[in-house]
Design a protein around this motif. Structure first.
Motif, PDB file in Angstrom:
ATOM      1  N   MET A 156       0.861  -1.178  -0.058  1.00 22.06           N
ATOM      2  CA  MET A 156      -0.021  -0.175  -0.152  1.00 22.06           C
ATOM      3  C   MET A 156       0.799   1.189   0.006  1.00 22.06           C
ATOM      4  N   THR A 190      -5.502   3.566  -2.538  1.00 20.06           N
ATOM      5  CA  THR A 190      -5.544   2.396  -1.690  1.00 20.06           C
ATOM      6  C   THR A 190      -6.799   2.512  -0.777  1.00 20.06           C
ATOM      7  N   LEU A 217      -1.426  -1.319   6.328  1.00 13.69           N
ATOM      8  CA  LEU A 217      -1.727   0.212   6.476  1.00 13.69           C
ATOM      9  C   LEU A 217      -0.936   0.648   7.557  1.00 13.69           C
ATOM     10  N   ALA A 265      -4.916   5.991   3.364  1.00 11.41           N
ATOM     11  CA  ALA A 265      -5.659   5.225   2.591  1.00 11.41           C
ATOM     12  C   ALA A 265      -7.036   5.924   2.281  1.00 11.41           C
TER      13      ALA A 265
END
Length: 455
Positions: A141, A151, A168, A189
């Motif tokens: 990611m 993402t 993450l 994200a």
């Protein structure tokens, strides 16, 4: 290989990927990992699989091969002679080993396995995207974000559980849920969907809002979200068991919404989807609930499969992080398994137990919810468990369903069995055959754009 240094492992895997890519002969572009690109011979054919614009990795937590086998028979139409294929049968391409770093032996937990799948490096059980020295590792990611891709994660556990956390965040322990939730602020994200509301304080939610996130807590609100960024927390911890929420298809809806939102980035995206609760049902040795979770995960895979077939530029890779429970499809020296029993179970055993304890005339209610009538000895066992409370009664009900369906289990934990790998889309053939879980990550890294794209 288990005892080689991290560096040696990565180089050997990169060389393996390189050899697979240059013999792929699928398109007109070579995809060479940077670490080995300069070592390739000038005489090597410069053809290989095209690089996908989008990568979707889907993880059935705890979904060892027995789960997909059981699911095939669970979905079989008994009115036909043929045993119908499932999405898992259609997409199967290979297998993967799952062992963690040598310090943790051969049986992995979700954190170490997710770290392997997100970084391409083995680590210890409990590690969240850190190596055995607890140093942060670059995740898929993070690399995607640096290259301009969007993402996201969509899971049925809390969003800061081990698997999504390893994609993450970085932490020395999967148990540091608050720290991991706070670390999501810096993950950038675009989509975070699942459970875990109790780990996100009002102050933390305000910080997410200040960074431009829409925070939603009601599942019905998801339909109205039209742009990233979104933080959707739909339960205090886990989402409801699919067996108790049959028409909701929450993971399928979250998956579709994530695809809709992330697709708005012309550069592409990387998405993690996890059927988290397959593992939780496996830990409880709960076959009826496990098949409900398998059905919902399969539905989510079909959502992605349709997206892949329509977009043509998206790779989907589906696997499990490990095997849970030592499930056996058949037991007790009997050559039989009865999935029809599971279709008649109307609620998870914990819900049946709660209702049975609350009802004075509990036997008829229990029989209705189980879909079969226990015999006198079984009712006596259930009554004894009922007097002890919800958990003992839940266990007794699960064991009774096992007896009726002839299902077996060897453990309440994980086992070291290899897991399956499924794939479709550009680059899918790279995942064929046997590989280690870090190979899956290294191959996905190699399929990312090689530099930051500009409009």
């Amino acid at each position: 290989m288990h005892f080689l240094s991290t560096y040696q492992r990565i180089i050997s895997r990169l060389l393996l990927v390189s050899s697979l890519i240059v013999t792929g002969a699928m398109a007109d572009e070579v995809i060479m990992p940077p670490a080995v690109a300069n070592t390739a011979s000038n005489n090597v054919p410069t053809v290989g699989p095209s690089r996908p614009k989008n990568i979707i990795i889907m993880i059935g937590d705890g979904m060892g091969p027995a789960y997909t086998t059981a699911y095939r028979y669970y979905k079989d139409n008994p009115d036909t002679e043929e045993i119908e294929q499932t999405v898992f049968d259609r997409l199967l391409v290979g297998m993967a080993s799952t062992y963690p770093a040598s310090v943790s032996g051969y049986v992995t937990d979700s954190a170490a396995s997710a770290t392997a799948l997100s970084t391409g490096v083995k680590s210890y059980n409990g590690a969240i995207a850190v190596d055995t020295e607890k140093r942060p590792l670059t995740t898929l990611m993070e690399k995607a974000k640096a290259l301009g891709l969007s993402t996201g994660v969509a899971v049925t556990s809390q969003v800061n559980h081990a698997t999504p956390a390893a994609f993450l965040a970085h932490n020395e322990s999967r148990s540091n849920y608050i720290d991991i939730a706070e670390a999501y602020l810096t993950s950038d994200a675009d989509v975070i969907l699942g459970g875990g509301q109790q780990y996100f304080t009002p102050t933390l939610l305000e910080q997410f809002s200040a960074k431009g996130y829409q925070h939603i807590s009601e599942f019905s609100e998801l339909a109205s979200v039209t742009t990233p960024k979104v933080l959707g927390l739909f339960a205090d911890v886990q989402l409801p068991w699919a067996i108790n929420d049959k028409q909701a298809h929450k993971l399928s809806h979250m998956t579709q919404k994530a695809l809709d939102l992330l697709s708005q980035n012309e550069q592409g995206f990387v998405l993690l989807v996890e059927g988290s609760l397959i593992d939780w049902a496996g830990h409880s040795n709960d076959i009826a609930t496990a098949m409900g979770e398998m059905d919902e995960f399969a539905s989510a895979i079909e959502v992605v499969e349709q997206f892949v077939r329509q977009s043509k530029d998206t790779l989907m890779v589906v696997t499990a992080d490990h095997n849970t429970g030592g499930l056996s499809v058949g037991a007790h020296d009997k050559y039989e398994w009865h999935p029809e029993v599971l279709h008649k179970v109307k609620a998870s055993p914990d819900v049946i137990a709660t209702r049975a304890i609350a009802e004075d005339n509990w036997q008829p209610l229990t029989a209705t919810l189980l879909g079969f009538t226990p015999n006198e000895a079984q009712y006596s066992q259930l009554q004894s468990a009922r007097m002890q409370g919800n958990e003992p009664l839940s266990i007794a009900l699960r064991k009774l369903i096992d007896i009726q369906s002839n299902t077996g289990w060897t453990s309440g934990g994980h086992t070291a069995m290899d897991v399956q790998v499924f794939a479709e889309g550009p680059g899918a053939r790279l995942f064929s055959g046997h590989q280690d879980n870090i190979d899956i990550a290294i191959k996905m890294f190699s399929l990312l754009p090689q530099s930051v794209q500009t409009p």
